[in-house]
Design a protein around this motif. Structure first.
Motif, PDB file in Angstrom:
ATOM      1  N   UNK A 143       0.737  -1.205   0.086  1.00 37.22           N
ATOM      2  CA  UNK A 143       0.011   0.076  -0.137  1.00 37.22           C
ATOM      3  C   UNK A 143       1.027   1.250   0.016  1.00 37.22           C
ATOM      4  N   UNK A 144       2.080   1.058   0.736  1.00 41.35           N
ATOM      5  CA  UNK A 144       2.776   2.306   0.704  1.00 41.35           C
ATOM      6  C   UNK A 144       3.297   2.698  -0.564  1.00 41.35           C
ATOM      7  N   UNK A 145       3.875   1.508  -1.280  1.00 40.59           N
ATOM      8  CA  UNK A 145       4.306   1.816  -2.496  1.00 40.59           C
ATOM      9  C   UNK A 145       3.378   2.380  -3.623  1.00 40.59           C
ATOM     10  N   UNK A 146       1.907   2.467  -3.440  1.00 34.36           N
ATOM     11  CA  UNK A 146       0.967   2.831  -4.172  1.00 34.36           C
ATOM     12  C   UNK A 146       0.923   4.482  -4.259  1.00 34.36           C
ATOM     13  N   UNK A 147       1.639   4.903  -3.138  1.00 26.94           N
ATOM     14  CA  UNK A 147       1.190   6.537  -2.954  1.00 26.94           C
ATOM     15  C   UNK A 147       1.876   7.235  -3.952  1.00 26.94           C
ATOM     16  N   UNK A 148       2.893   7.141  -4.387  1.00 23.16           N
ATOM     17  CA  UNK A 148       3.667   7.969  -5.594  1.00 23.16           C
ATOM     18  C   UNK A 148       3.706   7.208  -6.611  1.00 23.16           C
ATOM     19  N   UNK A 149       3.299   7.719  -8.063  1.00 24.92           N
ATOM     20  CA  UNK A 149       3.312   6.726  -9.012  1.00 24.92           C
ATOM     21  C   UNK A 149       4.622   7.218 -10.035  1.00 24.92           C
TER      22      UNK A 149
ATOM     23  N   UNK B 284       9.557   3.866  -2.893  1.00 21.61           N
ATOM     24  CA  UNK B 284       8.541   4.315  -1.940  1.00 21.61           C
ATOM     25  C   UNK B 284       8.348   5.851  -2.010  1.00 21.61           C
ATOM     26  N   UNK B 285       9.422   6.590  -2.545  1.00 22.63           N
ATOM     27  CA  UNK B 285       8.702   7.843  -2.649  1.00 22.63           C
ATOM     28  C   UNK B 285       9.097   8.313  -4.096  1.00 22.63           C
ATOM     29  N   UNK B 286       8.692   7.316  -4.947  1.00 21.85           N
ATOM     30  CA  UNK B 286       8.954   7.453  -6.542  1.00 21.85           C
ATOM     31  C   UNK B 286      10.250   7.148  -6.886  1.00 21.85           C
ATOM     32  N   UNK B 287      11.214   8.113  -6.538  1.00 23.79           N
ATOM     33  CA  UNK B 287      12.826   7.690  -6.693  1.00 23.79           C
ATOM     34  C   UNK B 287      13.289   7.270  -5.563  1.00 23.79           C
ATOM     35  N   UNK B 288      14.489   6.333  -5.913  1.00 21.96           N
ATOM     36  CA  UNK B 288      15.059   5.777  -4.869  1.00 21.96           C
ATOM     37  C   UNK B 288      15.622   6.645  -3.746  1.00 21.96           C
ATOM     38  N   UNK B 289      15.278   6.252  -2.642  1.00 22.84           N
ATOM     39  CA  UNK B 289      15.680   7.107  -1.498  1.00 22.84           C
ATOM     40  C   UNK B 289      16.047   6.371  -0.083  1.00 22.84           C
ATOM     41  N   UNK B 290      16.217   6.993   0.825  1.00 22.76           N
ATOM     42  CA  UNK B 290      16.726   6.398   2.294  1.00 22.76           C
ATOM     43  C   UNK B 290      15.616   5.516   2.662  1.00 22.76           C
ATOM     44  N   UNK B 291      14.416   5.604   2.391  1.00 29.51           N
ATOM     45  CA  UNK B 291      13.171   4.597   2.599  1.00 29.51           C
ATOM     46  C   UNK B 291      13.703   3.365   2.163  1.00 29.51           C
ATOM     47  N   UNK B 292      13.769   3.279   0.741  1.00 28.33           N
ATOM     48  CA  UNK B 292      14.108   2.066   0.282  1.00 28.33           C
ATOM     49  C   UNK B 292      15.506   1.310   1.008  1.00 28.33           C
TER      50      UNK B 292
ATOM     51  N   UNK C 208       7.715  -5.287  -8.151  1.00 30.43           N
ATOM     52  CA  UNK C 208       8.413  -4.411  -9.042  1.00 30.43           C
ATOM     53  C   UNK C 208       9.605  -3.712  -8.239  1.00 30.43           C
ATOM     54  N   UNK C 209       8.939  -3.470  -6.930  1.00 32.03           N
ATOM     55  CA  UNK C 209      10.212  -2.898  -6.206  1.00 32.03           C
ATOM     56  C   UNK C 209      11.468  -3.463  -5.984  1.00 32.03           C
ATOM     57  N   UNK C 210      11.055  -4.701  -5.620  1.00 29.43           N
ATOM     58  CA  UNK C 210      12.144  -5.607  -5.435  1.00 29.43           C
ATOM     59  C   UNK C 210      13.086  -5.947  -6.629  1.00 29.43           C
ATOM     60  N   UNK C 211      12.316  -5.964  -7.746  1.00 28.83           N
ATOM     61  CA  UNK C 211      13.073  -6.168  -8.913  1.00 28.83           C
ATOM     62  C   UNK C 211      13.930  -5.058  -9.307  1.00 28.83           C
TER      63      UNK C 211
END
Length: 235
Positions: free
Chosen positions: A152-158, A163-171, A202-205
């Protein structure tokens, strides 16, 4: 970000002499198989800081006495020796490295994304604690709840797969643990974390295409054996 290859030195143990401490060199003390240290190692790599931050691996099963006495009294990894002081705690350190060193920024300026990013980073402890404690109970039920949260968190920004669209500290905060849980849950509980979760798949890939992360990964067989001993042999 183009990753610059480096040869990894063997871990220092109780027989090893310390490096020339507090000589102006910035050092990141890690254990190659520790997920907390891996967070900071990925951050350093992605920002292209291999020449600015020296990696110093520690053998946690046979730690050198000087590490606790002279470097970091907590005697844990990661820790960062920088500007005459030593800082610890992985979530603090990924922010510190991002804010205090050159290289691409790993946290957005947009207020909405920053707020959501901070919430997700704060949640990592809840995420890992819930899953680790579930290994002795209903692991699949807890995995459903926690990986649905990520989906669900990964759906917020497309505007990107992260998680925040682009690769970040969250990932970076999540991937060391997702990496381990993906292997362990599949091997031991026959649970596929990406089944029915296309965003997480998709995130994991995508994250596995990032060289700065790939070089920090632990051998999956080693992970499974370690987790079996730690979590299942205690029952």
């Amino acid at each position: 970000m183009a990753y610059k290859h480096e040869d990894l030195s063997p871990p220092l143990d109780s027989t090893s002499s310390p490096p020339p401490l507090f000589d102006g060199t910035t050092r990141l003390y890690v254990c190659y198989t520790c997920p907390f240290a891996q967070r900071v190692w990925i951050t350093r790599n992605y920002k292209g800081l291999q020449d600015k931050i020296k990696l110093v691996p520690i053998n946690l099963q046979n730690r050198p006495a000087w590490y606790k006495e002279k470097v970091y009294p907590e005697n844990k990894v990661p820790s960062l020796e920088h500007n005459g002081k030593v800082i610890g705690e992985s979530l603090d350190l990924i922010k510190y490295v991002d804010n205090n060193f050159e290289g691409p920024s790993l946290f957005p300026t947009d207020p909405e994304r920053r707020k959501f990013g901070e919430e997700l980073i704060t949640y990592t402890d809840t995420f890992t604690r819930a899953l680790y404690s579930s290994f002795k109970g209903d692991a699949a039920k807890e995995a459903d709840a926690q990986f649905d949260y990520l989906e669900n968190a990964l759906k917020k920004f497309d505007d990107g797969p992260f998680f925040l669209g682009q690769f970040s500290l969250v990932d970076i905060a999540y991937i060391p643990f997702v990496e381990r849980l993906q292997v362990f849950l599949s091997e031991v509980f026959k649970y596929d974390i990406t089944a029915g979760r296309p965003k997480l798949a998709a995130w994991f890939e995508e994250i596995n295409k990032i060289e700065a992360y790939k070089v920090t990964k632990t051998d999956p067989k080693q992970l499974v054996e370690f987790y079996k001993k730690r979590f299942l042999d205690q029952q």
